[in-house]
Scaffold this motif. Structure first.
Motif, PDB file in Angstrom:
ATOM      1  N   LYS A   7     -18.526   1.566  13.340  1.00 17.17           N
ATOM      2  CA  LYS A   7     -18.040   1.757  14.712  1.00 17.17           C
ATOM      3  C   LYS A   7     -18.386   0.546  15.573  1.00 17.17           C
ATOM      4  O   LYS A   7     -17.551   0.055  16.340  1.00 17.17           O
ATOM      5  CB  LYS A   7     -18.656   3.011  15.330  1.00 17.17           C
ATOM      6  CG  LYS A   7     -18.147   4.310  14.748  1.00 17.17           C
ATOM      7  CD  LYS A   7     -18.896   5.480  15.378  1.00 17.17           C
ATOM      8  CE  LYS A   7     -18.569   6.790  14.714  1.00 17.17           C
ATOM      9  NZ  LYS A   7     -19.330   7.917  15.296  1.00 17.17           N
ATOM     10  N   GLN A   8     -19.613   0.047  15.435  1.00 14.79           N
ATOM     11  CA  GLN A   8     -20.036  -1.116  16.228  1.00 14.79           C
ATOM     12  C   GLN A   8     -19.227  -2.357  15.864  1.00 14.79           C
ATOM     13  O   GLN A   8     -18.892  -3.156  16.731  1.00 14.79           O
ATOM     14  CB  GLN A   8     -21.521  -1.378  16.024  1.00 14.79           C
ATOM     15  CG  GLN A   8     -22.401  -0.335  16.681  1.00 14.79           C
ATOM     16  CD  GLN A   8     -23.871  -0.543  16.376  1.00 14.79           C
ATOM     17  OE1 GLN A   8     -24.240  -1.442  15.630  1.00 14.79           O
ATOM     18  NE2 GLN A   8     -24.705   0.313  16.936  1.00 14.79           N
ATOM     19  N   ILE A  10     -16.131  -2.436  14.794  1.00 15.25           N
ATOM     20  CA  ILE A  10     -14.807  -2.297  15.400  1.00 15.25           C
ATOM     21  C   ILE A  10     -14.880  -2.608  16.893  1.00 15.25           C
ATOM     22  O   ILE A  10     -14.052  -3.344  17.425  1.00 15.25           O
ATOM     23  CB  ILE A  10     -14.233  -0.881  15.147  1.00 15.25           C
ATOM     24  CG1 ILE A  10     -13.911  -0.708  13.663  1.00 15.25           C
ATOM     25  CG2 ILE A  10     -12.995  -0.637  15.991  1.00 15.25           C
ATOM     26  CD1 ILE A  10     -13.579   0.719  13.260  1.00 15.25           C
ATOM     27  N   ARG A  11     -15.880  -2.067  17.557  1.00 19.23           N
ATOM     28  CA  ARG A  11     -16.041  -2.310  19.003  1.00 19.23           C
ATOM     29  C   ARG A  11     -16.308  -3.783  19.290  1.00 19.23           C
ATOM     30  O   ARG A  11     -15.866  -4.313  20.313  1.00 19.23           O
ATOM     31  CB  ARG A  11     -17.166  -1.445  19.551  1.00 19.23           C
ATOM     32  CG  ARG A  11     -16.812   0.015  19.580  1.00 19.23           C
ATOM     33  CD  ARG A  11     -17.927   0.858  20.192  1.00 19.23           C
ATOM     34  NE  ARG A  11     -17.635   2.262  20.004  1.00 19.23           N
ATOM     35  CZ  ARG A  11     -18.456   3.127  19.429  1.00 19.23           C
ATOM     36  NH1 ARG A  11     -19.640   2.743  18.993  1.00 19.23           N
ATOM     37  NH2 ARG A  11     -18.119   4.391  19.291  1.00 19.23           N
ATOM     38  N   GLN A  13     -15.008  -6.197  17.851  1.00 22.24           N
ATOM     39  CA  GLN A  13     -13.720  -6.882  17.800  1.00 22.24           C
ATOM     40  C   GLN A  13     -12.941  -6.695  19.091  1.00 22.24           C
ATOM     41  O   GLN A  13     -11.867  -7.265  19.269  1.00 22.24           O
ATOM     42  CB  GLN A  13     -12.880  -6.345  16.634  1.00 22.24           C
ATOM     43  CG  GLN A  13     -13.453  -6.630  15.279  1.00 22.24           C
ATOM     44  CD  GLN A  13     -12.674  -5.938  14.167  1.00 22.24           C
ATOM     45  OE1 GLN A  13     -11.531  -5.541  14.344  1.00 22.24           O
ATOM     46  NE2 GLN A  13     -13.304  -5.784  13.023  1.00 22.24           N
ATOM     47  N   GLY A  14     -13.476  -5.876  19.996  1.00 26.27           N
ATOM     48  CA  GLY A  14     -12.822  -5.651  21.278  1.00 26.27           C
ATOM     49  C   GLY A  14     -11.671  -4.663  21.204  1.00 26.27           C
ATOM     50  O   GLY A  14     -10.765  -4.704  22.037  1.00 26.27           O
ATOM     51  N   THR A  16     -10.458  -0.398  20.138  1.00 24.06           N
ATOM     52  CA  THR A  16     -10.922   0.976  19.976  1.00 24.06           C
ATOM     53  C   THR A  16     -10.722   1.407  18.523  1.00 24.06           C
ATOM     54  O   THR A  16      -9.981   0.774  17.768  1.00 24.06           O
ATOM     55  CB  THR A  16     -10.139   1.937  20.880  1.00 24.06           C
ATOM     56  OG1 THR A  16      -8.759   1.931  20.466  1.00 24.06           O
ATOM     57  CG2 THR A  16     -10.245   1.533  22.347  1.00 24.06           C
ATOM     58  N   ILE A  17     -11.361   2.489  18.174  1.00 22.32           N
ATOM     59  CA  ILE A  17     -11.184   3.036  16.829  1.00 22.32           C
ATOM     60  C   ILE A  17      -9.734   3.478  16.642  1.00 22.32           C
ATOM     61  O   ILE A  17      -9.147   3.277  15.572  1.00 22.32           O
ATOM     62  CB  ILE A  17     -12.179   4.184  16.585  1.00 22.32           C
ATOM     63  CG1 ILE A  17     -13.602   3.613  16.567  1.00 22.32           C
ATOM     64  CG2 ILE A  17     -11.869   4.921  15.288  1.00 22.32           C
ATOM     65  CD1 ILE A  17     -14.708   4.631  16.601  1.00 22.32           C
ATOM     66  N   TRP A  20      -7.739   0.413  15.896  1.00 29.43           N
ATOM     67  CA  TRP A  20      -7.991  -0.020  14.520  1.00 29.43           C
ATOM     68  C   TRP A  20      -7.176   0.831  13.549  1.00 29.43           C
ATOM     69  O   TRP A  20      -6.541   0.303  12.636  1.00 29.43           O
ATOM     70  CB  TRP A  20      -9.486   0.076  14.194  1.00 29.43           C
ATOM     71  CG  TRP A  20      -9.817  -0.426  12.823  1.00 29.43           C
ATOM     72  CD1 TRP A  20     -10.156  -1.694  12.465  1.00 29.43           C
ATOM     73  CD2 TRP A  20      -9.802   0.332  11.603  1.00 29.43           C
ATOM     74  NE1 TRP A  20     -10.355  -1.774  11.111  1.00 29.43           N
ATOM     75  CE2 TRP A  20     -10.151  -0.533  10.552  1.00 29.43           C
ATOM     76  CE3 TRP A  20      -9.535   1.655  11.290  1.00 29.43           C
ATOM     77  CZ2 TRP A  20     -10.233  -0.129   9.233  1.00 29.43           C
ATOM     78  CZ3 TRP A  20      -9.614   2.071   9.975  1.00 29.43           C
ATOM     79  CH2 TRP A  20      -9.960   1.190   8.953  1.00 29.43           C
TER      80      TRP A  20
END
Length: 67
Positions: A7-8, A10-11, A13-14, A16-17, A20
């Motif tokens: 999760k971190q 993905i975040r 990368q700027g 949201t899940i 993604w």
């Protein structure tokens, strides 16, 4: 890697899940279920998602290393 680390990442990368999931072509609900442990990712689509998230090893890599 565990689900919190995924999760971190993905975040970081700027995105949201949900974004993604959309980019990777998976339903957002399935991605959330894998991240939250409701889907274990043993096989099928859940396994593909877990591998893409880095939660499980890519079985293709294991086959290449064995050869």
């Amino acid at each position: 890697m565990n689900s919190e680390a995924a999760k971190q990442r993905i975040r970081a990368q700027g995105i949201t899940i949900t974004e993604w999931a959309c980019r990777e072509g998976y339903p957002r609900v399935d991605v959330y279920r894998v991240l939250n442990g409701q889907y274990k990712g043993h096989y099928g689509k859940a396994h593909e998602i877990a591998v893409k998230l880095g939660l499980k090893a890519n079985p293709d890599d294991a086959l290449r290393n064995a050869a």
